[in-house]
Enzyme design. Structure first.
Site, mmCIF file in Angstrom:
data_model
loop_
_atom_site.group_PDB
_atom_site.id
_atom_site.type_symbol
_atom_site.label_atom_id
_atom_site.label_comp_id
_atom_site.label_asym_id
_atom_site.label_seq_id
_atom_site.Cartn_x
_atom_site.Cartn_y
_atom_site.Cartn_z
ATOM 1 N N LYS A 51 0.835 -1.206 0.000
ATOM 2 C CA LYS A 51 0.000 0.000 0.000
ATOM 3 C C LYS A 51 0.868 1.253 0.000
ATOM 4 O O LYS A 51 0.562 2.246 -0.669
ATOM 5 C CB LYS A 51 -0.949 -0.030 1.209
ATOM 6 C CG LYS A 51 -2.043 -1.086 1.042
ATOM 7 C CD LYS A 51 -2.744 -1.484 2.332
ATOM 8 C CE LYS A 51 -3.678 -2.671 2.034
ATOM 9 N NZ LYS A 51 -4.367 -3.205 3.218
ATOM 10 N N GLN A 95 -5.245 -2.275 9.206
ATOM 11 C CA GLN A 95 -5.001 -3.567 8.579
ATOM 12 C C GLN A 95 -5.590 -4.678 9.452
ATOM 13 O O GLN A 95 -5.378 -4.724 10.665
ATOM 14 C CB GLN A 95 -3.482 -3.773 8.386
ATOM 15 C CG GLN A 95 -3.108 -5.022 7.607
ATOM 16 C CD GLN A 95 -3.601 -5.011 6.161
ATOM 17 O OE1 GLN A 95 -3.682 -3.969 5.522
ATOM 18 N NE2 GLN A 95 -3.948 -6.183 5.660
ATOM 19 N N ASP A 118 -11.593 1.648 3.206
ATOM 20 C CA ASP A 118 -11.788 0.202 3.030
ATOM 21 C C ASP A 118 -13.239 -0.126 2.658
ATOM 22 O O ASP A 118 -13.519 -1.218 2.168
ATOM 23 C CB ASP A 118 -11.482 -0.519 4.352
ATOM 24 C CG ASP A 118 -10.164 -1.267 4.340
ATOM 25 O OD1 ASP A 118 -9.728 -1.672 3.250
ATOM 26 O OD2 ASP A 118 -9.590 -1.457 5.428
HETATM 27 N N1 GUN Z 1 -6.819 -7.714 5.456
HETATM 28 C C1 GUN Z 1 -7.008 -8.452 4.349
HETATM 29 N N2 GUN Z 1 -7.608 -7.727 3.390
HETATM 30 C C2 GUN Z 1 -7.799 -6.494 3.908
HETATM 31 C C3 GUN Z 1 -8.372 -5.296 3.391
HETATM 32 O O1 GUN Z 1 -8.852 -5.209 2.263
HETATM 33 N N3 GUN Z 1 -8.367 -4.237 4.234
HETATM 34 C C4 GUN Z 1 -7.879 -4.302 5.492
HETATM 35 N N4 GUN Z 1 -7.946 -3.220 6.248
HETATM 36 N N5 GUN Z 1 -7.346 -5.401 6.007
HETATM 37 C C5 GUN Z 1 -7.315 -6.486 5.212
#
Ligand code: GUN
Length: 283
Positions: A51, A95, A118
């Protein structure tokens, strides 16, 4: 034919970079994404790095906050409250998964809806299911872009989703339904799963088990989208939920792992951050 998420995401990131380059002159700053990583889970560490890398490529600001998994729920809520109040922050991403002593739903609900890049906040989820303007969750959004870019017709066609998670399975089923596909959601308790999946013209797999989908589960000419990110228990290499080598000959279009859905998820996160920024500065 392989659907390349790597290629499409590169194109989308290049387009976004061009737009973002105009923002300092127009708005005085670039969008700012804050990513919170709790603990040391290797998968999460690698996602968070991805990211940050994509943010740099597009030219948006990325702050990654790392905290040990001993952080309390109250401390995390306090951090989110500060970020919510900070006008210089456009997107907040925590996350997942979080350590067991922290209530994930409570954390997600604490993020300001307008900064929820998200698309996991209950108000965003509700808006999706009520067909109202909302921030779409990144993976389902990325899957829909891949299908559209590949020219896959959805209206009136049979789509089968394997997996019913709130992050992928449920929202992607809703988005397929919104495109007038006839959608079946299957899961670990579905009886005669192969009989159901073989009927799919579009098969989206998000079950989280390495090489779960075998050739006998794929109908001739199906479009197969593999959302899985697993370690192959035999080789230790990254692999999807679909046995790619076995299923590829039957599919008309198929994504690979890595290089399929994953890069699209990240591109959509950056897009959601830009959209959150623009909504704020356009006020
Ligand atoms: N963990 C696995 N996929 C994601 C996601 O799309 N967003 C977040 N925040 N955590 C994750």
């Amino acid at each position: 034919m392989i659907i390349s998420g790597k290629e499409l995401s590169a194109k989308l990131k290049a387009e976004m970079a061009e737009r973002v380059a105009t923002f300092p002159a127009e708005y005085g700053r670039v969008p700012h994404l804050v990513v919170i990583l709790v603990g040391e889970d290797p998968g999460s560490v690698s996602y968070v790095k991805g990211k940050a890398k994509a943010s740099a490529e597009v030219g948006i600001r990325n702050t990654t906050i790392r905290r040990p998994d001993t952080i309390t729920e109250d401390e995390l809520l306090g951090m989110i409250a500060e970020l919510n109040a900070d006008d210089g922050v456009d997107g907040i991403l925590v996350q997942l998964p979080l350590p067991k002593h922290i209530d994930e739903d409570k954390i997600i609900a604490a993020i300001d809806k307008s900064k929820d890049v998200d698309g996991f906040h209950p108000l965003n989820v509700a808006a999706l299911w009520q067909k109202q303007p909302c921030t779409l969750p990144c993976t389902p959004k990325g899957i829909m872009k891949l299908l559209k870019d590949s020219g896959v017709e959805l209206a009136g066609r049979k789509a089968v989703v394997i997996g019913r998670s709130t992050i992928v399975g449920l929202p992607v089923a809703k988005l397929l339904l919104d495109e007038n596909a006839t959608v079946t959601i299957t899961h670990s308790r579905t009886k005669n799963l192969a009989d159901v999946t073989r009927e799919a013209e579009i098969l989206v797999v998000a079950i989280g088990r390495p090489k779960f989908v075998t050739a006998d589960m794929v109908g001739d000419g199906a479009v197969v989208i593999d959302v899985g990110v697993n370690r192959d228990p035999e080789t230790g290499k990254l692999c999807g939920d679909v046995d790619f080598e076995a299923c590829e000959p039957k599919a008309s279009l198929i994504t690979k792992v890595p290089g399929g859905v994953g890069p699209m998820t990240i591109a959509c996160l950056i897009e959601n951050t830009i959209e959150a920024f623009l909504k704020k500065v356009a006020k």
